[in-house]
Design an enzyme around this catalytic site. Structure first.
Site, short mmCIF file in Angstrom:
data_model
loop_
_atom_site.label_atom_id
_atom_site.label_comp_id
_atom_site.label_asym_id
_atom_site.label_seq_id
_atom_site.Cartn_x
_atom_site.Cartn_y
_atom_site.Cartn_z
N HIS A 311 0.86 -1.19 0.00
CA HIS A 311 0.00 0.00 0.00
C HIS A 311 0.89 1.23 0.00
CE1 HIS A 311 -3.10 2.86 1.28
NE2 HIS A 311 -3.97 1.96 0.86
N ASP A 369 -7.93 -5.39 0.28
CA ASP A 369 -8.41 -6.12 -0.89
C ASP A 369 -8.03 -7.59 -0.88
OD1 ASP A 369 -9.69 -4.01 -2.05
OD2 ASP A 369 -7.85 -3.24 -2.94
N1 ACO Z 1 3.98 -7.65 -4.92
C1 ACO Z 1 5.32 -7.70 -5.10
N2 ACO Z 1 6.15 -6.65 -4.92
C2 ACO Z 1 5.60 -5.52 -4.51
C3 ACO Z 1 4.21 -5.37 -4.29
C4 ACO Z 1 3.39 -6.50 -4.50
N3 ACO Z 1 2.06 -6.44 -4.30
N4 ACO Z 1 3.93 -4.11 -3.89
C5 ACO Z 1 5.12 -3.46 -3.87
N5 ACO Z 1 6.14 -4.32 -4.24
C6 ACO Z 1 7.56 -4.02 -4.27
C7 ACO Z 1 7.94 -3.14 -5.46
O1 ACO Z 1 8.30 -3.92 -6.58
C8 ACO Z 1 9.09 -2.37 -4.89
O2 ACO Z 1 10.23 -3.23 -4.88
P1 ACO Z 1 11.72 -2.61 -5.14
O3 ACO Z 1 11.95 -1.64 -4.02
O4 ACO Z 1 12.59 -3.79 -5.13
O5 ACO Z 1 11.65 -1.94 -6.48
C9 ACO Z 1 8.73 -2.13 -3.44
O6 ACO Z 1 7.84 -3.23 -3.10
C10 ACO Z 1 8.00 -0.81 -3.19
O7 ACO Z 1 6.87 -0.77 -4.02
P2 ACO Z 1 6.27 0.53 -4.74
O8 ACO Z 1 5.64 0.10 -6.02
O9 ACO Z 1 7.30 1.61 -4.77
O10 ACO Z 1 5.17 0.93 -3.71
P3 ACO Z 1 3.98 1.94 -3.98
O11 ACO Z 1 3.67 2.57 -2.69
O12 ACO Z 1 4.25 2.85 -5.13
O13 ACO Z 1 2.80 0.96 -4.46
C11 ACO Z 1 0.86 -0.37 -4.49
C12 ACO Z 1 1.73 0.61 -3.68
C13 ACO Z 1 0.47 0.23 -5.85
C14 ACO Z 1 -0.45 -0.62 -3.71
C15 ACO Z 1 1.62 -1.70 -4.67
O14 ACO Z 1 1.99 -2.23 -3.41
C16 ACO Z 1 0.83 -2.72 -5.46
O15 ACO Z 1 0.83 -2.66 -6.69
N6 ACO Z 1 0.13 -3.68 -4.78
C17 ACO Z 1 -0.67 -4.64 -5.44
C18 ACO Z 1 -2.00 -4.03 -5.86
C19 ACO Z 1 -2.94 -3.80 -4.70
O16 ACO Z 1 -3.16 -4.68 -3.87
N7 ACO Z 1 -3.53 -2.60 -4.65
C20 ACO Z 1 -4.52 -2.27 -3.61
C21 ACO Z 1 -4.11 -1.10 -2.81
S1 ACO Z 1 -5.28 -0.89 -1.46
C22 ACO Z 1 -6.63 -0.10 -2.11
O17 ACO Z 1 -6.59 0.53 -3.13
C23 ACO Z 1 -7.94 -0.22 -1.37
#
Ligand code: ACO
Length: 435
Positions: A311, A369
């Site tokens: 998140h 979610d």
């Molecule tokens: N699975 C695997 N790796 C992940 C995930 C994931 N779900 N989420 C983040 N990471 C990793 C990224 O690849 C990144 O790795 P790195 O540092 O080696 O490059 C690190 O964790 C940080 O991730 P960011 O993408 O920079 O985090 P950000 O805050 O931008 O993204 C997000 C948050 C979009 C929610 C992301 O975690 C994601 O895509 N999750 C899956 C989708 C999801 O469940 N969304 C629901 C959000 S809750 C809602 O809307 C009610």
């Protein structure tokens, strides 16, 4: 309300621009903010913050999130207490009016909402203009936007009473429109609201009753839906809420503003993740395949993500996920589905991920979610309607934030600026000299 503190920020420049002192405000909790409003007038420079990573766009007293602690407060009350002690309409009252209702206030609020649940009969014609296979979110963007043309008696947004009436209409009519979108998609007749039922029971009845069979209200399932609504009711300045505020900042019609919020919520990076989490579980299929799946998630080139994990704000367990997992247990038990394949898979996946260094070091925890798709599926809600349920729940947050914005004396039309990187001034060449 913000208060100025002793602290000031001084911005100095290496290009000869005189340094600038800016006030710092502190809220009741959360990070302080630096007031940069005079920056452009004093220096001729803008700030640059795509994605609003460091920008507070407003002051608000509605919802507070501490992402590191995994804390979510509506008007100061922890989500864990609201989810257990209150129903959705009490939560709506709280979000709209700052305080929880007493018994008399609750009764009058419930009666007010209940008496606005019907939509104008003309709305049926809007539905009939859509293809049956239209995505429910496109139907909702259209039909909620269409509400703007029905309520000419309450469109003076400078009148607090008119704003209140619009808020009640939206909260009352969204369940009716979401259920109509569902009925239309499956070719069944629309079911009218029933005033003797609770908010959530009425929604389930409009979804699942037919002219040939009554829907038998199951209290465990109704409570589960109510909890989904409470958990999604508001989440401070997220993308769709900011969209509603921006649309509303021009003085636009509130129903049109909420339609804009629904459009934004529709995106897979926002409201679409529960659908994606459920599809992911279906794809993994069995506990035996988790190891291979986790390997793919960790491989940056695979493009695979563990949906329902991570998140932007929560860098700890999303408090809503804990509550949703509890609801998941209750619903599956009530339906005799304790051995539900996807639930078992989700729990095994969560356990493995929470112990894995990749997820631990990145502070990736389950978000709301991860379990909400399983609950909604068990309630009989089709996957394509998951985001519509989210929109129904979030409507109160959107309208509470819109009301707060309209009554804020500091409110101005939202007008971000830009760093222009296109061509500088040039003359239009005649057609014969254009390459
Ligand atoms: N699975 C695997 N790796 C992940 C995930 C994931 N779900 N989420 C983040 N990471 C990793 C990224 O690849 C990144 O790795 P790195 O540092 O080696 O490059 C690190 O964790 C940080 O991730 P960011 O993408 O920079 O985090 P950000 O805050 O931008 O993204 C997000 C948050 C979009 C929610 C992301 O975690 C994601 O895509 N999750 C899956 C989708 C999801 O469940 N969304 C629901 C959000 S809750 C809602 O809307 C009610």
């Amino acid at each position: 309300m913000t208060t100025t503190v002793e602290n000031k920020a001084t911005l100095s420049f290496s290009d000869g621009t005189p340094s600038l002192e800016m006030p710092i405000y502190t809220g009741t909790i959360g990070p302080d903010v630096i007031d940069i409003r005079k920056l452009y007038a004093s220096t001729g420079k803008f700030t640059y913050d795509p994605g609003f990573m460091s920008t507070a766009a407003c002051n608000s007293s509605i919802t507070y999130i501490d992402g590191d602690k995994g804390e979510l407060l509506y008007r100061g009350y922890p989500i864990e207490q609201l989810a257990v002690n209150c129903d959705f309409l009490e939560t709506c009252y709280l979000l709209l009016n700052s305080e929880l209702p007493n018994a008399a206030e609750k009764a009058s609020f419930v009666s007010l909402v209940t008496n606005h649940t019907m939509v104008h009969e003309q709305m049926q014609f809007f539905f009939r203009g859509f293809r049956r296979d239209a995505h429910p979110m496109s139907v909702l963007v259209g039909t909620v936007g269409a509400l703007s043309s029905f309520y000419h008696d309450s469109l003076d947004i400078s009148d607090p009473h008119h704003r209140e009436v619009s808020a009640i209409r939206l909260i009352a009519k969204l369940p009716t429109l979401v259920a109509m979108a569902y009925k239309y998609s499956v070719g069944q007749p629309f079911v009218y609201p029933r005033n003797e039922l609770s908010y959530s029971a009425n929604f389930m009845n409009m979804m699942f009753a037919t002219p040939c069979a009554d829907y038998k209200v199951n209290e465990v399932l109704v409570r589960a839906l109510d909890r989904i609504l409470i958990l999604h009711a508001d989440h401070e300045q997220n993308a769709s809420t900011s969209t509603v505020r921006l649309a509303g900042s021009s003085g636009a019609n509130p129903f049109a503003c909420i339609a804009a919020g629904i459009a934004c919520l529709w995106g897979p990076a926002h409201g679409g993740a529960n659908e994606a989490a459920l599809s992911m579980l279906e794809e993994i299929g069995s506990v035996d395949n988790i190891g291979e799946f986790i390997k793919q998630v960790k491989d940056k080139n695979s493009g695979v993500k563990l949906m329902g994990f991570g998140h932007r704000v929560y860098k700890n367990y999303d408090p809503r996920a804990t509550l949703m997992r509890e609801t998941c247990y209750e619903v599956l038990e009530a339906l005799g589905l304790q051995n539900d394949r996807l639930f078992k898979l989700a729990m095994a996946l969560e356990k493995i991920a929470l112990e894995d260094e990749y997820f631990v070091s990145r502070k990736l925890y389950p978000n709301v979610d991860f379990y909400s798709g399983i609950v909604q599926r068990a309630l009989g809600i089709p996957v394509s309607l998951f985001t519509g349920i989210f929109a129904l729940a979030r409507t109160v947050g959107w309208i509470a934030q819109w009301k707060e914005m309209i009554s804020d004396p500091e409110q101005k039309i939202g007008r971000p600026r830009q760093l222009f990187v296109g061509p500088t001034r040039r003359d239009v060449p005649p057609m014969s000299r254009r390459g």
